[in-house]
Design a protein around this motif. Sequence first.
Motif, PDB file in Angstrom:
ATOM      1  N   ALA A   1     -25.118  23.417   2.111  1.00  0.00           N
ATOM      2  CA  ALA A   1     -25.839  21.897   2.543  1.00  0.00           C
ATOM      3  C   ALA A   1     -25.572  21.818   0.844  1.00  0.00           C
ATOM      4  CB  ALA A   1     -27.268  22.402   2.188  1.00  0.00           C
ATOM      5  N   ALA A   2     -26.102  22.639  -0.227  1.00  0.00           N
ATOM      6  CA  ALA A   2     -25.901  22.736  -1.752  1.00  0.00           C
ATOM      7  C   ALA A   2     -24.113  21.674  -1.960  1.00  0.00           C
ATOM      8  CB  ALA A   2     -26.029  23.469  -2.150  1.00  0.00           C
ATOM      9  N   ARG A   3     -23.546  22.296  -1.382  1.00  0.00           N
ATOM     10  CA  ARG A   3     -22.010  22.083  -1.532  1.00  0.00           C
ATOM     11  C   ARG A   3     -21.701  20.772  -0.248  1.00  0.00           C
ATOM     12  NH1 ARG A   3     -20.870  27.182  -0.640  1.00  0.00           N
ATOM     13  NH2 ARG A   3     -20.811  27.494   1.355  1.00  0.00           N
ATOM     14  N   ARG A   4     -21.960  20.372   0.033  1.00  0.00           N
ATOM     15  CA  ARG A   4     -22.285  19.347   1.241  1.00  0.00           C
ATOM     16  C   ARG A   4     -23.263  17.979   0.083  1.00  0.00           C
ATOM     17  NH1 ARG A   4     -25.321  16.209   6.415  1.00  0.00           N
ATOM     18  NH2 ARG A   4     -23.534  14.808   6.668  1.00  0.00           N
ATOM     19  N   ALA A   5     -24.181  18.139  -0.595  1.00  0.00           N
ATOM     20  CA  ALA A   5     -24.614  17.446  -2.056  1.00  0.00           C
ATOM     21  C   ALA A   5     -23.636  17.296  -2.776  1.00  0.00           C
ATOM     22  CB  ALA A   5     -26.476  17.876  -2.060  1.00  0.00           C
ATOM     23  N   GLU A   6     -23.116  17.892  -3.595  1.00  0.00           N
ATOM     24  CA  GLU A   6     -21.918  17.787  -5.097  1.00  0.00           C
ATOM     25  C   GLU A   6     -21.216  17.132  -3.969  1.00  0.00           C
ATOM     26  OE1 GLU A   6     -22.628  18.822  -7.767  1.00  0.00           O
ATOM     27  OE2 GLU A   6     -24.730  19.339  -7.388  1.00  0.00           O
ATOM     28  N   ARG A   7     -20.267  17.389  -2.982  1.00  0.00           N
ATOM     29  CA  ARG A   7     -19.371  16.534  -2.701  1.00  0.00           C
ATOM     30  C   ARG A   7     -19.588  15.064  -2.423  1.00  0.00           C
ATOM     31  NH1 ARG A   7     -18.436  19.934   1.236  1.00  0.00           N
ATOM     32  NH2 ARG A   7     -19.104  19.133   2.710  1.00  0.00           N
ATOM     33  N   ALA A   8     -21.408  15.219  -1.725  1.00  0.00           N
ATOM     34  CA  ALA A   8     -21.638  13.727  -1.829  1.00  0.00           C
ATOM     35  C   ALA A   8     -21.821  12.708  -3.865  1.00  0.00           C
ATOM     36  CB  ALA A   8     -22.668  13.540  -1.070  1.00  0.00           C
ATOM     37  N   LYS A   9     -21.620  13.132  -4.569  1.00  0.00           N
ATOM     38  CA  LYS A   9     -21.450  12.965  -5.719  1.00  0.00           C
ATOM     39  C   LYS A   9     -20.608  13.057  -6.479  1.00  0.00           C
ATOM     40  CE  LYS A   9     -26.401  15.262  -6.256  1.00  0.00           C
ATOM     41  NZ  LYS A   9     -26.546  16.418  -7.521  1.00  0.00           N
ATOM     42  N   ALA A  10     -19.356  13.666  -6.015  1.00  0.00           N
ATOM     43  CA  ALA A  10     -18.465  13.768  -6.673  1.00  0.00           C
ATOM     44  C   ALA A  10     -17.373  12.630  -6.231  1.00  0.00           C
ATOM     45  CB  ALA A  10     -17.426  14.898  -5.571  1.00  0.00           C
ATOM     46  N   PRO A  11     -16.557  11.717  -7.865  1.00  0.00           N
ATOM     47  CA  PRO A  11     -15.878  11.048  -7.528  1.00  0.00           C
ATOM     48  C   PRO A  11     -15.044  11.386  -5.673  1.00  0.00           C
ATOM     49  CG  PRO A  11     -15.213  11.971  -9.092  1.00  0.00           C
ATOM     50  CD  PRO A  11     -16.561  12.446  -8.823  1.00  0.00           C
ATOM     51  N   PRO A  12     -14.716   9.907  -5.704  1.00  0.00           N
ATOM     52  CA  PRO A  12     -13.274   9.869  -4.226  1.00  0.00           C
ATOM     53  C   PRO A  12     -12.095  10.573  -5.737  1.00  0.00           C
ATOM     54  CG  PRO A  12     -13.360   7.326  -4.806  1.00  0.00           C
ATOM     55  CD  PRO A  12     -14.534   8.589  -5.578  1.00  0.00           C
ATOM     56  N   PRO A  13     -11.202  11.577  -4.650  1.00  0.00           N
ATOM     57  CA  PRO A  13     -10.296  12.243  -5.117  1.00  0.00           C
ATOM     58  C   PRO A  13      -9.595  10.928  -5.094  1.00  0.00           C
ATOM     59  CG  PRO A  13     -10.722  12.318  -2.854  1.00  0.00           C
ATOM     60  CD  PRO A  13     -11.354  11.657  -3.240  1.00  0.00           C
ATOM     61  N   ALA A  14      -8.149  11.341  -6.361  1.00  0.00           N
ATOM     62  CA  ALA A  14      -7.646  10.466  -6.920  1.00  0.00           C
ATOM     63  C   ALA A  14      -5.765  10.645  -6.260  1.00  0.00           C
ATOM     64  CB  ALA A  14      -7.058  11.213  -8.541  1.00  0.00           C
ATOM     65  N   ASN A  15      -5.806  11.685  -5.484  1.00  0.00           N
ATOM     66  CA  ASN A  15      -4.442  11.202  -4.448  1.00  0.00           C
ATOM     67  C   ASN A  15      -4.420  12.787  -3.562  1.00  0.00           C
ATOM     68  OD1 ASN A  15      -3.680  13.500  -6.079  1.00  0.00           O
ATOM     69  ND2 ASN A  15      -2.929  12.591  -7.818  1.00  0.00           N
ATOM     70  N   PHE A  16      -3.370  12.970  -3.344  1.00  0.00           N
ATOM     71  CA  PHE A  16      -3.498  13.976  -1.690  1.00  0.00           C
ATOM     72  C   PHE A  16      -3.334  15.277  -2.370  1.00  0.00           C
ATOM     73  CE2 PHE A  16       1.226  13.665  -2.655  1.00  0.00           C
ATOM     74  CZ  PHE A  16       1.035  14.417  -2.574  1.00  0.00           C
ATOM     75  N   VAL A  17      -3.200  15.621  -3.707  1.00  0.00           N
ATOM     76  CA  VAL A  17      -3.149  17.058  -4.224  1.00  0.00           C
ATOM     77  C   VAL A  17      -4.674  16.956  -4.897  1.00  0.00           C
ATOM     78  CG1 VAL A  17      -2.486  18.216  -6.318  1.00  0.00           C
ATOM     79  CG2 VAL A  17      -0.328  16.824  -5.351  1.00  0.00           C
TER      80      VAL A  17
ATOM     81  N   THR B   1     -12.816  29.480  13.696  1.00  0.00           N
ATOM     82  CA  THR B   1     -12.802  28.225  14.001  1.00  0.00           C
ATOM     83  C   THR B   1     -13.666  27.950  12.477  1.00  0.00           C
ATOM     84  OG1 THR B   1     -13.876  26.100  14.944  1.00  0.00           O
ATOM     85  CG2 THR B   1     -14.680  28.560  15.564  1.00  0.00           C
ATOM     86  N   GLY B   2     -13.089  26.595  12.428  1.00  0.00           N
ATOM     87  CA  GLY B   2     -14.481  25.711  10.429  1.00  0.00           C
ATOM     88  C   GLY B   2     -15.681  25.411  11.420  1.00  0.00           C
ATOM     89  N   GLU B   3     -15.670  25.480  12.951  1.00  0.00           N
ATOM     90  CA  GLU B   3     -17.165  24.652  13.740  1.00  0.00           C
ATOM     91  C   GLU B   3     -18.552  26.246  13.199  1.00  0.00           C
ATOM     92  OE1 GLU B   3     -17.245  21.588  13.599  1.00  0.00           O
ATOM     93  OE2 GLU B   3     -14.746  21.774  13.270  1.00  0.00           O
ATOM     94  N   ILE B   4     -18.399  27.276  12.738  1.00  0.00           N
ATOM     95  CA  ILE B   4     -19.540  27.669  12.505  1.00  0.00           C
ATOM     96  C   ILE B   4     -20.300  26.644  12.066  1.00  0.00           C
ATOM     97  CG2 ILE B   4     -20.569  30.060  11.631  1.00  0.00           C
ATOM     98  CD1 ILE B   4     -16.924  30.826  11.584  1.00  0.00           C
ATOM     99  N   TRP B   5     -21.374  27.223  13.128  1.00  0.00           N
ATOM    100  CA  TRP B   5     -23.278  26.719  12.630  1.00  0.00           C
ATOM    101  C   TRP B   5     -23.550  26.888  11.291  1.00  0.00           C
ATOM    102  CZ3 TRP B   5     -27.714  29.612  12.389  1.00  0.00           C
ATOM    103  CH2 TRP B   5     -27.380  30.593  12.679  1.00  0.00           C
ATOM    104  N   LEU B   6     -22.924  27.994  10.593  1.00  0.00           N
ATOM    105  CA  LEU B   6     -23.355  28.170   8.877  1.00  0.00           C
ATOM    106  C   LEU B   6     -23.132  27.356   8.488  1.00  0.00           C
ATOM    107  CD1 LEU B   6     -22.377  32.347   9.038  1.00  0.00           C
ATOM    108  CD2 LEU B   6     -24.864  31.187   9.557  1.00  0.00           C
ATOM    109  N   PHE B   7     -21.990  26.623   8.988  1.00  0.00           N
ATOM    110  CA  PHE B   7     -21.847  25.591   7.627  1.00  0.00           C
ATOM    111  C   PHE B   7     -22.363  24.183   7.972  1.00  0.00           C
ATOM    112  CE2 PHE B   7     -19.110  29.939   6.558  1.00  0.00           C
ATOM    113  CZ  PHE B   7     -19.451  29.569   5.640  1.00  0.00           C
ATOM    114  N   GLU B   8     -22.572  24.238   9.125  1.00  0.00           N
ATOM    115  CA  GLU B   8     -22.735  23.216   9.513  1.00  0.00           C
ATOM    116  C   GLU B   8     -23.657  22.007   8.398  1.00  0.00           C
ATOM    117  OE1 GLU B   8     -24.799  21.115  13.929  1.00  0.00           O
ATOM    118  OE2 GLU B   8     -27.012  21.517  11.777  1.00  0.00           O
ATOM    119  N   GLU B   9     -24.132  22.084   7.500  1.00  0.00           N
ATOM    120  CA  GLU B   9     -24.584  21.375   6.363  1.00  0.00           C
ATOM    121  C   GLU B   9     -23.870  20.798   5.694  1.00  0.00           C
ATOM    122  OE1 GLU B   9     -27.918  19.304   6.366  1.00  0.00           O
ATOM    123  OE2 GLU B   9     -27.904  20.438   8.492  1.00  0.00           O
TER     124      GLU B   9
END
Length: 166
Positions: free
Chosen positions: A85-101, A156-164
């Motif tokens: 959940a903390a990582r999701r909150a941090e990603r929400a604050k991060a600037p958009p990526p500049a490019n695909f790399v 799978t990437g869908e493990i509910w441990l990482f749902e947040e």
Amino acid sequence: MNRILMAALMGALIIAAPAARAQTTPPAGAPPEPPAVELYSAADAQAVLDARILALKTVITLSPEQQKLWPPVEAAIREVAKLSAARRAERAKAPPPANFVEILERIADAEAVRAKDIKTVTEALKPLVATLTPEQQRRIPAFLGLREGNGQPQPTGEIWLFEEEN
């Protein structure tokens, strides 16, 4: 047996809840919708996590000796969910990526951290799983969200441990 069935059904409903939050695109020419209100609060996420942990413990049907090995498992699951959940909150604050790399770098970094978190949970699980019967072990993969393929649980990437985090 009815208690186990009810716990499994509740777990299935809880797992399906995020899909109910999906949004559709309004038709062309429709008036703009008001800003979305976050209906899934931190308290909601905590309640869902509590229910899933209780349901997992119920589905496994631990013996009194196995119960003694449960607290580290629960603590690891809670810690991983909190970090996610903390990582999701941090990603929400991060600037958009500049490019695909940069997108690829962010994905790689996120996967590396998630791998470490999964290792934390697996290390906590090992002592408990060593005491579980084959029947108890068979119940866990599907409950965690691991897909079946060729009769075997698949990563799978869908493990509910990482749902947040998703």
